[in-house]
Design a protein around this motif. Structure first.
Motif, short mmCIF file in Angstrom:
data_model
loop_
_atom_site.label_atom_id
_atom_site.label_comp_id
_atom_site.label_asym_id
_atom_site.label_seq_id
_atom_site.Cartn_x
_atom_site.Cartn_y
_atom_site.Cartn_z
N CYS A 312 -9.84 74.03 -23.42
CA CYS A 312 -10.93 74.30 -22.47
C CYS A 312 -11.88 73.10 -22.40
CB CYS A 312 -11.68 75.55 -22.88
SG CYS A 312 -13.13 75.90 -21.90
N LEU A 313 -12.09 72.61 -21.19
CA LEU A 313 -12.93 71.43 -21.00
C LEU A 313 -14.38 71.77 -20.67
CD1 LEU A 313 -10.66 69.03 -18.90
CD2 LEU A 313 -11.01 69.06 -21.36
N CYS A 314 -14.73 73.05 -20.77
CA CYS A 314 -16.09 73.49 -20.41
C CYS A 314 -17.17 72.51 -20.86
CB CYS A 314 -16.40 74.85 -21.03
SG CYS A 314 -16.08 76.22 -19.93
N ILE A 317 -17.26 69.48 -18.84
CA ILE A 317 -17.60 69.83 -17.45
C ILE A 317 -19.10 70.06 -17.34
CG2 ILE A 317 -17.37 71.67 -15.71
CD1 ILE A 317 -14.39 71.82 -16.59
N CYS A 327 -8.83 70.23 -15.91
CA CYS A 327 -8.44 71.13 -17.00
C CYS A 327 -7.05 71.69 -16.75
CB CYS A 327 -9.45 72.25 -17.13
SG CYS A 327 -8.94 73.51 -18.31
N LEU A 329 -5.74 74.30 -17.90
CA LEU A 329 -5.69 75.76 -17.80
C LEU A 329 -6.23 76.27 -16.47
CD1 LEU A 329 -6.95 76.77 -21.35
CD2 LEU A 329 -4.67 76.15 -20.61
N PHE A 330 -6.95 75.41 -15.75
CA PHE A 330 -7.61 75.82 -14.51
C PHE A 330 -6.61 76.43 -13.53
CE2 PHE A 330 -9.23 74.62 -10.19
CZ PHE A 330 -10.37 75.40 -10.19
N CYS A 334 -6.39 80.17 -16.90
CA CYS A 334 -7.80 80.54 -16.81
C CYS A 334 -8.18 80.89 -15.37
CB CYS A 334 -8.65 79.39 -17.32
SG CYS A 334 -10.41 79.75 -17.33
N VAL A 340 -10.89 81.86 -19.82
CA VAL A 340 -10.73 81.30 -21.16
C VAL A 340 -12.08 80.74 -21.62
CG1 VAL A 340 -9.60 79.50 -22.53
CG2 VAL A 340 -8.31 80.74 -20.78
N GLY A 341 -12.75 80.05 -20.72
CA GLY A 341 -14.05 79.49 -21.07
C GLY A 341 -15.15 80.16 -20.25
N CYS A 343 -17.36 78.90 -18.31
CA CYS A 343 -17.61 78.37 -16.96
C CYS A 343 -16.84 79.12 -15.88
CB CYS A 343 -17.19 76.92 -16.86
SG CYS A 343 -18.05 75.86 -17.98
N MET A 344 -15.85 79.93 -16.30
CA MET A 344 -15.04 80.67 -15.34
C MET A 344 -15.57 82.09 -15.16
SD MET A 344 -12.56 80.28 -13.29
CE MET A 344 -11.15 79.18 -13.50
N CYS A 351 -16.44 76.19 -12.97
CA CYS A 351 -15.01 76.47 -12.78
C CYS A 351 -14.81 77.62 -11.80
CB CYS A 351 -14.35 76.79 -14.12
SG CYS A 351 -14.34 75.37 -15.23
S1 SF4 Z 1 -13.41 77.62 -18.16
FE1 SF4 Z 1 -11.20 77.63 -17.86
S2 SF4 Z 1 -10.80 76.17 -16.20
FE2 SF4 Z 1 -12.87 75.80 -16.97
S3 SF4 Z 1 -12.61 74.19 -18.49
FE3 SF4 Z 1 -12.55 76.12 -19.62
S4 SF4 Z 1 -10.37 76.67 -19.68
FE4 SF4 Z 1 -10.59 75.05 -18.13
#
Ligand code: SF4
Lengths: 359, 82
Positions: A312-314, A317, A327, A329-330, A334, A340-341, A343-344, A351
């Motif tokens: 997760c790159l939250c 980001i 990311c 997983l985007f 996710c 997953v993080g 921000c989603m 995200c």
């Molecule tokens: S929230 Fe989801 S899409 Fe955003 S960086 Fe984390 S894993 Fe990736």
């Protein structure tokens, strides 16, 4: 005063875009630190209207997204205690903690209730004297006054069973921290409703210290374009300052009554931002006189910070160093249904905004 | 959750008002602002009035919010056609 047609007016938008194109010579990076702005920029595709010299970045402007994993873990731990009711704003329910979320705990029988206002928590505490009601206080300058009202109310009513778990945060220390950490930012689009409460004055030290441009913006496309133009002018003229574009709701002083209520019960403390880490003076905790309402004082827990899921790159980001599309997983693992993080989770999260508006 | 919604005050009882947001009535705490009267428009955030605003601003903001929660974005680029 301008009216809606003007905020949406094609001609005004067009001429603002032209003016930005004419004025913008050097490459600049502008960050918005308000989830509402992130949504509006993505929805109207404002980032695509700007010349190549102006890059827009999303910062840590969504209160849910920056709420630390260990805060969720603590809330979950409290929710597992006997005779405890957790009250929270709805957004927080789906934020993943280390192992589970409040929503999953609720499905397993924990008494977690969504409230629309802190005063509902007070009412719950009054109606359930045999239970402990713990309100999860999250949010920036805009939201903290609501918690302050509840704490003052609980004191007045001498409630023994109303507690607050505070993760309230202050925006300017995070804005400084990003610059200190090396995120290259030339200007900030200042958050609208944070500034309604706190006033435009809170950004002056940033301008003095970092020579950074600030324009506090409303939420219409024309508002945002006008704010971008203000920032471009400030930067091109080498005269950074704090300008208020959103003068319909923001003053220099802000809402002094609300500020006084917050100051009467909260004081700054070091706080951890999800993905960013600890920032001195960026959190708010209850003052000693109010420790009877502080969940962490009344019912101490030993919860250690756990790292975020690796992919997760939250974190980067939120710091403007990566985009959601970087990311892996985007959109795959996710999604808003299965975040997953953080921000989603909230619709104001970067995200989630990218997801919804097809990036 | 950071967005604030405009509402019209329809009834005041002590510190609590009833306010109308696009037809539905909600309770709004008045503890954070000075002097409000029935008929005033306020910006409401997490159940509290943050500031008084004028009627036009209130209506515009409501319209914008309705728009923002809509599923399909109307793309400004198509709209501006530069
Ligand atoms: S929230 Fe989801 S899409 Fe955003 S960086 Fe984390 S894993 Fe990736």
């Amino acid at each position: 005063m301008k009216h809606l047609d003007e905020y949406r007016d094609k001609k005004i938008a067009q001429s603002l875009v032209k003016e930005i194109q004419n004025r913008s010579k050097q490459k600049i990076r502008i960050m918005e630190v308000c989830g509402g702005h992130t949504m509006a920029i993505r929805k109207y595709g404002i980032h695509n209207l700007l010349p190549g010299t102006v890059e827009l970045l999303s910062g840590p402007g969504c209160p849910v997204c920056v709420t630390n994993r260990s805060f969720i873990d603590k809330a979950i731990e409290y929710s597992r205690q006997a005779d405890t009711i957790i009250t929270t704003y709805g957004d927080l329910m789906r934020v993943p903690g280390t192992e589970t979320s409040l929503l999953k705990e609720k499905a397993r029988g924990a008494d977690v209730r969504i409230v629309y206002s802190t005063l509902e928590s007070i009412k719950l505490a009054e109606e359930n004297p045999e239970k402990t009601v713990i309100f999860l206080g999250i949010g920036f300058e805009t939201t903290t006054p609501s918690t302050a009202v509840a704490v003052l109310e609980a004191k007045k009513k001498e409630l023994k069973n109303f507690l607050v778990l505070s993760a309230h945060k202050l925006m300017p220390p995070a804005m400084s921290a990003l610059i200190e950490e090396g995120t290259q930012i030339d200007g900030y689009i200042g958050p609208g409703h944070v500034s309604t409460i706190a006033g435009s004055k809170i950004y002056l030290p940033l301008v003095e210290k970092y020579n950074i441009a600030v324009a506090i913006s409303g939420f219409e496309p024309v508002d945002i374009l006008q704010s971008v133009l203000m920032l471009v002018e400030q930067i091109e003229n080498r005269k950074p300052s704090v300008e208020i574009q959103y003068a319909r709701a923001v003053t220099y002083e802000g809402n002094v009554k609300a500020q006084e209520m917050v100051d009467s019960c909260f004081e700054p403390c070091i706080d951890s931002w999800r993905g960013i880490g600890a920032i001195p003076g960026s959190g708010l905790k209850l003052k000693k006189e109010f420790s009877a309402f502080d969940a962490e004082v009344r019912i101490p827990l030993d919860i250690k910070e756990k790292p975020e899921p690796k992919a997760c790159l939250c974190g980067s980001i939120l710091k403007g160093m990566n985009k959601p599309t970087d990311c892996k997983l985007f959109r795959k693992t996710c999604t808003p249904e299965n975040p997953v993080g953080a921000c989603m989770v909230s619709s104001e999260g970067t995200c989630a905004a990218y997801y919804k508006f097809q990036e | 959750m950071c967005l604030s919604v405009p509402a019209k005050i329809v009834k005041i009882e002590g510190d609590i008002a009833q306010a109308s947001i696009g037809g539905s009535i909600i309770d709004v705490g008045l503890q954070l602002i000075e002097k409000v009267e029935i008929g005033d428009y306020v910006l409401v955030h997490t159940g509290f009035a943050l500031e008084k605003i004028d009627e036009k601003e209130a209506k515009e903001t409501l319209e914008m919010l309705n728009d923002m929660v809509e599923e399909d974005p109307e793309d400004m680029i198509a709209y501006i056609e530069i």
